[in-house]
Design a protein around this motif. Structure first.
Motif, PDB file in Angstrom:
ATOM      1  N   GLY A 156       0.858  -1.194   0.000  1.00 19.25           N
ATOM      2  CA  GLY A 156       0.000   0.000   0.000  1.00 19.25           C
ATOM      3  C   GLY A 156       0.879   1.224   0.000  1.00 19.25           C
ATOM      4  N   ALA A 157       0.711   2.068   1.026  1.00 17.94           N
ATOM      5  CA  ALA A 157       1.452   3.329   1.058  1.00 17.94           C
ATOM      6  C   ALA A 157       2.818   3.152   1.711  1.00 17.94           C
ATOM      7  CB  ALA A 157       0.637   4.380   1.795  1.00 17.94           C
ATOM      8  N   GLU A 180      -2.652  -4.771   3.282  1.00 20.29           N
ATOM      9  CA  GLU A 180      -2.788  -3.378   2.830  1.00 20.29           C
ATOM     10  C   GLU A 180      -2.614  -2.391   3.980  1.00 20.29           C
ATOM     11  OE1 GLU A 180      -3.444  -2.611  -0.428  1.00 20.29           O
ATOM     12  OE2 GLU A 180      -3.377  -0.458  -0.069  1.00 20.29           O
ATOM     13  N   PRO A 182      -3.011   1.535   4.287  1.00 22.56           N
ATOM     14  CA  PRO A 182      -3.399   2.710   3.502  1.00 22.56           C
ATOM     15  C   PRO A 182      -2.514   3.912   3.807  1.00 22.56           C
ATOM     16  CG  PRO A 182      -4.900   2.417   5.343  1.00 22.56           C
ATOM     17  CD  PRO A 182      -3.930   1.262   5.395  1.00 22.56           C
ATOM     18  N   HIS A 183      -2.538   4.866   2.919  1.00 24.79           N
ATOM     19  CA  HIS A 183      -1.930   6.172   3.220  1.00 24.79           C
ATOM     20  C   HIS A 183      -2.814   6.809   4.286  1.00 24.79           C
ATOM     21  CE1 HIS A 183      -0.029  10.051   2.585  1.00 24.79           C
ATOM     22  NE2 HIS A 183      -1.239  10.577   2.541  1.00 24.79           N
TER      23      HIS A 183
END
Lengths: 448, 256
Positions: A156-157, A180, A182-183
């Motif tokens: 992910g981020a 994952e 996330p940002h």
């Protein structure tokens, strides 16, 4: 100035302890130098029993992993998230977590005498990329750690170099379970939100997402260990993590707020690094940190005039940390990329939710300004008067981070030295020293 | 109508039209952005694409810019730019990640609705369909100004880009992304598409610091059914005007 000794002197000190030279926890470090860890000969050490134990603990991780496997323990390679997934893995009696990412220090320890970077290049990650590329070579050559039965990586981020390295590892035939991350932006006014342990308000959906991802990781670990996970086991693992984090935080507080250094910067770097996966042994990790804390508590406060410096990012060459004291500085706070691993994990929430909330505090997955603000808060908390932002050669996030951190510090009139550190930095030593010395002089000038 | 720019094409243009927005994915050749400004950012370690995204807004050429979380540079260049939207694109393809995507679409809708149309309309970038005997695929980093100059260069070798799979080309038609994790579905779909389109060779283009496309090269060589070459886009200039690029691509085409 804090007394430090070279490898030969450190081995002489070890002899005075009356312990066997090859003792796993208090042996002579020279034995590692003789088997290839050549950089030890260019490093200065703190001549104390606690420091010797710390170094032995670090240098014997590979042996302990091999022994664990021989004892029937399954190994889980946790990649990138730095601090959270190992708490899940250590809830399983028959699993042990470690970070293959740690291979990024191998070129330094081997003083570039191995073919790690050449092999990494043959694997597709060449010069100009982060030294974490050495991890690919460590897998390919199978010489530096036992190949784990399960690999779990955040995605992910995350930073580009690691996204590329983990993806390539998967392609090379080492299946990775990706989760994952996330940002982590702030919640919009119209979104359902939750406050993270670091005080940021983020969308509740982010916590839901990471909690679900962690539930999948639990399933993977259950399948590997044939062990059923319970909230009780996870809660115990969280309590253990909190206890060890608590010890490290006390150590940091005492060292970074002391008027003069009580432990060298290098030993503090190593001690902080232990927290991400306990250097593969939770109980020993606790003992190592307890003994370091006892050493610090036994050292009396004395007036000091060293320039108090906060350090951002871990260094690819350990010798760089020695340089700080040689230039007249003392370590006064750090952000080695894993403040989330230093945070207490809530013991009053469902365990996976509590872990998800802490994982989302990863400043590397947040807007750059969040990390810059975290650095500023820490600088003010510990009373640092200047900052060294050490760039990691080839790491693509460094350019923006250094800029954002400099900007926020400049507003507070806090000077910053921005330096790039290679895996072996000898050829850049004079320019690095000049910059750190200049920073120390500015700090002293500001204090005058 | 509001004028937007994005190198990402994962969202249909119709989505933007619903919000009274026109979106461009390549820049018109006539567009003037001061090269000195681009180069100044390059010296700070900011990639060409990220530099352009910032400058397009600073120069008032677009009302908004959309970037994605797929790379460090784009993720960070959005900071402190209220008219730049950072789209959180998940890498794993699981239902839980799809929820994240829905969340982001709602947020994007709010962002678009709040924009004020101020930028002067720009002409639609010209498309130059090539033709020739050798069918090639182009894969990798976005081409800011499209592939017009490459098309003209390839014509000298009786070759053309039959399949533009760059990020701002038609990568989205594969419905899977090379940066997804794991990315086996991408390579399976890519291989099938190359075979179906009778592609003779693949050009992987990437900007200097694009690590993710750089590392892809090794696996492309392992799995693709046709030869592949790497083309590093030199920042701040017409990429094909660079002599090394011409030599490299020329040699590749001759070998085909």
């Amino acid at each position: 100035m804090l007394r430090k000794v070279n490898l030969h002197e450190f081995d002489c000190f070890q002899k005075t302890l009356g312990v066997a030279e090859n003792d796993q926890m208090l042996g002579a470090l020279g034995r590692h130098f003789r088997t290839g860890d050549r950089r030890l000969n260019n490093i200065l050490f703190h001549p104390s029993r606690a420091s010797l134990q710390l170094w032995n603990f670090l240098m014997t991780e590979e042996e302990r992993l091999a022994q664990a496997r021989a004892d029937g323990v399954k190994l889980v390679g946790t990649l990138k998230d730095l601090g959270t997934v190992p708490v899940i893995v250590y809830a399983f009696d028959s699993l042990r977590a470690f970070y293959p990412d740690g291979a990024w220090w191998l070129p330094c320890f081997k003083a570039l005498t191995t073919d790690l970077f050449a092999v990494a290049e043959a694997c597709g990650m060449g010069e100009g990329m982060c030294p974490v590329r050495a991890m690919l070579a460590a897998f390919e050559t199978k010489r530096h750690f036992p190949i784990p039965e399960l690999l779990i990586s955040s995605t992910g981020a995350i930073c580009d170099d690691f996204a590329a390295a983990a993806g390539r590892l998967h392609e090379m035939g080492y299946p990775v379970h990706f989760w994952e991350m996330p940002h982590v932006r702030s919640a919009e006014p119209y979104e359902e939100s939750v406050v993270l342990p670091d005080g940021r308000r983020v969308p509740t959906a982010f916590v839901d997402l990471v909690e679900r991802e962690f539930a999948l990781i639990v399933e993977k670990c259950e399948a590997l260990s044939h062990e059923k996970m319970t909230d009780g086991k996870l809660a115990r693992s969280i309590a253990d993590a909190n206890a060890i984090r608590g010890t490290l935080n006390t150590l940091r507080e005492k060292v970074y707020t002391a008027p003069r250094p009580k432990l060298p910067a290098l030993e503090m770097l190593i001690a902080e690094m232990l927290i991400i996966h306990y250097c593969s042994d939770k109980d020993l990790c606790r003992k190592v940190l307890d003994d370091l804390l006892a050493e610090v508590e036994a050292t009396p406060d004395e007036p000091g005039h060293d320039a108090k410096i906060y350090w951002v990012n871990p260094v690819a060459d350990l010798r760089a940390m020695n340089m700080l004291e040689a230039c007249g500085g003392m370590l006064c706070g750090t952000d080695f990329m894993f403040p989330q691993a230093l945070m207490p994990i809530s013991e009053n929430k469902p365990p996976l939710r509590a872990l998800a909330e802490v994982a989302l505090c990863d400043v590397m997955c947040a807007p750059t300004a969040v990390r810059a603000e975290h650095v500023l808060r820490d600088v003010q908390r510990f009373g640092a008067k200047g900052v060294v932002c050490s760039r990691i050669s080839g790491a693509s996030h460094c350019a923006y981070e250094a800029y954002a951190i400099r900007k926020i510090l400049t507003e507070q009139a806090i000077p910053l030295a921005d330096i790039e550190i290679q895996s072996v930095c000898d050829s850049f030593e004079s320019s690095m020293r000049t910059r750190i010395e200049a920073l120390c002089e500015i700090i002293r000038g500001n204090e005058a | 109508m509001k004028q937007l720019f994005s190198l990402d094409r994962s969202l249909p243009d119709e989505f933007f039209a619903q919000h009274d927005c026109r979106i461009l994915h390549t820049l018109p050749a006539s567009l003037s952005v001061p090269l000195s400004e681009v180069n100044a950012r390059l010296r700070e370690g900011i990639c060409e694409h990220a530099a352009y995204m910032q400058l397009l807004l600073e120069q008032g050429l677009f009302d908004g810019v959309i970037v994605t979380t797929h790379c460090d540079q784009m993720r960070r260049c959005a900071a402190e730019q209220p008219r730049m939207f950072l789209l959180n694109l998940p890498r794993v393809e699981r239902p839980s990640a799809a929820l994240l995507r829905n969340l982001e679409l709602t947020r994007l809708g709010h962002f678009l609705d709040a924009l004020e149309p101020q930028a002067a309309p720009l002409p639609e970038p010209a498309r130059e369909p090539g033709s020739g005997r050798i069918r090639l695929a182009l894969l990798g980093s976005p081409m800011l100004f499209g592939i017009g100059s490459l098309t003209r260069f390839l014509a000298n070798y009786d070759a053309f880009i039959a399949l533009d799979l760059t990020e701002n080309g038609n990568l989205c038609t594969l419905e899977t992304h090379p940066f997804s994790r794991p990315n086996e579905p991408f390579y399976v779909t890519l291989t099938r598409t190359l075979q179906a389109q009778h592609i003779r060779g693949v050009i992987l283009c990437r900007t200097t610091w694009c690590d993710q496309y750089r590392v892809m090269m090794a696996h492309l060589r392992e799995v693709l059914p046709c030869p592949v070459t790497e083309w590093v886009l030199i920042p701040g200039a017409d990429p094909i005007a660079e002599p090394r690029a011409q030599t490299r691509l020329g040699a590749f085409l001759e070998s085909l």
